[in-house]
Motif scaffolding. Structure first.
Motif, PDB file in Angstrom:
ATOM      1  N   SER A 182       0.831  -1.202   0.000  1.00 23.58           N
ATOM      2  CA  SER A 182       0.000   0.000   0.000  1.00 23.58           C
ATOM      3  C   SER A 182       0.867   1.254   0.000  1.00 23.58           C
ATOM      4  O   SER A 182       0.708   2.138  -0.827  1.00 23.58           O
ATOM      5  N   ASP A 183       1.783   1.328   0.966  1.00 22.55           N
ATOM      6  CA  ASP A 183       2.733   2.432   1.083  1.00 22.55           C
ATOM      7  C   ASP A 183       3.974   1.895   1.777  1.00 22.55           C
ATOM      8  O   ASP A 183       3.969   0.759   2.278  1.00 22.55           O
ATOM      9  N   SER A 184       5.036   2.722   1.847  1.00 23.91           N
ATOM     10  CA  SER A 184       6.246   2.227   2.501  1.00 23.91           C
ATOM     11  C   SER A 184       7.095   3.360   3.047  1.00 23.91           C
ATOM     12  O   SER A 184       6.977   4.514   2.622  1.00 23.91           O
ATOM     13  N   HIS A 200      -6.496   0.025   4.041  1.00 28.21           N
ATOM     14  CA  HIS A 200      -5.135   0.464   3.742  1.00 28.21           C
ATOM     15  C   HIS A 200      -4.089  -0.579   4.098  1.00 28.21           C
ATOM     16  O   HIS A 200      -3.169  -0.836   3.319  1.00 28.21           O
ATOM     17  N   VAL A 251      -0.949   8.741   6.989  1.00 30.02           N
ATOM     18  CA  VAL A 251      -0.688   7.744   5.948  1.00 30.02           C
ATOM     19  C   VAL A 251      -1.945   6.968   5.592  1.00 30.02           C
ATOM     20  O   VAL A 251      -2.269   6.781   4.419  1.00 30.02           O
ATOM     21  N   TRP A 280      -4.599   1.900  -6.958  1.00 32.55           N
ATOM     22  CA  TRP A 280      -3.794   2.674  -5.996  1.00 32.55           C
ATOM     23  C   TRP A 280      -2.310   2.551  -6.327  1.00 32.55           C
ATOM     24  O   TRP A 280      -1.810   1.459  -6.591  1.00 32.55           O
ATOM     25  N   PRO A 282       1.313   2.889  -4.715  1.00 34.17           N
ATOM     26  CA  PRO A 282       1.985   2.995  -3.420  1.00 34.17           C
ATOM     27  C   PRO A 282       2.874   4.238  -3.348  1.00 34.17           C
ATOM     28  O   PRO A 282       3.538   4.612  -4.315  1.00 34.17           O
ATOM     29  N   ARG A 283       2.875   4.852  -2.174  1.00 35.80           N
ATOM     30  CA  ARG A 283       3.675   6.044  -1.927  1.00 35.80           C
ATOM     31  C   ARG A 283       4.847   5.694  -1.015  1.00 35.80           C
ATOM     32  O   ARG A 283       4.830   4.688  -0.321  1.00 35.80           O
ATOM     33  N   GLU A 284       5.842   6.562  -1.003  1.00 36.93           N
ATOM     34  CA  GLU A 284       6.982   6.409  -0.109  1.00 36.93           C
ATOM     35  C   GLU A 284       7.038   7.608   0.825  1.00 36.93           C
ATOM     36  O   GLU A 284       6.833   8.751   0.413  1.00 36.93           O
TER      37      GLU A 284
END
Length: 323
Positions: A182-184, A200, A251, A280, A282-284
């Motif tokens: 999802s994100d990192s 999420h 987040v 979606w 993924p964001r950092e």
């Protein structure tokens, strides 16, 4: 064909009487009690087991003392179990057996946690939730928002672990069970969900400089922001200690309230997380206090006065970032 979510968790703890009171105050239903094990349920049938540290069949621990020893993920069918069994058949401590009258498969993940899968025993629930009025959409008309005297968690929504190697551990869940990023926090943290479409994260893995392995927290889903507040206030009145909250995560967008847990790590009420699909991206993020919390109350709220516990004079009503 994907993992559906968390069906059951098992703690190993050294004070079952305190844990019994703790989880009943938290809002879970006690389903059975023995000399070395307590079994609780959330509203949708998701189980929380608290076993004595010396219980004979308890999986090995990632860390010393009370902690989470096992996570059981639910799937839709036996065909899913067959597919995942083939994927983990060569992993440490693989097993395929009948547990509590049903088939369960499992192994040990790279961080030392016992991971299990079974055909889900959770059931659908219908609950009333507080609608939110925004400028564009007035969903609550001629109806006040709810006020909750206490929380009754719907399910265990996600688990969070400190890991010694976030890259290999996140790859394990992606490769074996089709978890999705999802994100990192690059090379530091991995927010993962069970399937492309869902909340999420069902799992968050965090690598810290010390290399510590173990439990960070278990999060329980409640109906809405009002139940986060109502549940937290009740829990505070019962004398349990806030770690942080209430607050809001930027987040995942979720509202939270964390408490210290005698069964290990922290425990969280949360609601209103982002819902994602395969579209979606993924964001950092670079980890830090303002990434963890858009805002948060330090020390919690007093359940009786409904005011911030650590407030000192008029300035206590305002939150500022600590320099």
């Amino acid at each position: 064909m994907s993992v559906l979510g968390i069906d059951q968790i098992t703690y190993g703890a050294d004070d079952l009487p305190t844990c019994r009171q703790f989880f009943e105050d938290w809002g879970l239903a006690l389903k059975s009690e023995g000399a070395d094990e307590l079994v609780f349920e959330c509203l949708n049938g998701c189980k929380v087991v608290v076993a004595a540290l010396d219980k004979s069949n308890l999986p090995p621990a990632m860390e010393e003392g009370p902690t989470l020893r096992e996570v059981v993920w639910g799937v839709e069918s036996d065909a899913d179990l067959d597919r995942y069994a083939a994927a983990i058949s060569k992993d440490p401590a693989f097993f395929d057996a009948t547990v509590d009258g049903a088939r369960r498969i499992g192994c040990i993940d790279p961080n030392g946690l016992a991971v299990r899968l079974q055909v889900s025993r959770k059931h659908a629930v219908e609950v009333d939730c507080g609608a939110m009025n925004t400028w564009n959409a007035k969903l609550r008309v001629n109806q006040p928002a709810p006020i909750y005297e206490r929380a009754t968690p719907i399910e265990v929504g996600h688990v969070v672990f400190f890991v010694s190697d976030v890259v290999s551990t996140s790859a394990f869940y992606a490769d074996r069970f089709d978890f999705v990023s999802s994100d990192s926090y690059p090379n530091r943290g991995a927010f993962m969900r069970c399937a492309a479409e869902g909340g999420h994260h069902d799992l968050f893995l965090l690598q810290i400089p010390s290399g510590k392995r173990g439990l960070n927290h278990v999060a329980f889903t409640v109906r809405d922001i009002h139940e986060v507040f109502g549940g937290g206030l009740h829990f505070s009145r019962r004398g349990w200690e806030t770690q942080l909250g209430p607050g809001r995560h930027p987040v995942s967008s979720a509202y939270f309230w964390y408490f210290k847990n005698p069964a290990g790590g922290l425990i969280e009420y949360y609601a209103d997380e982002d819902q994602l699909t395969a579209d979606w991206q993924p964001r950092e993020f670079e980890p830090g206090p303002t990434v963890f919390a858009e805002w948060a109350v330090d020390g919690g709220l007093d359940g009786n006065t409904r005011r911030q516990k650590n407030a000192e004079g008029p300035k206590g009503a305002f939150l500022t970032e600590k320099k």
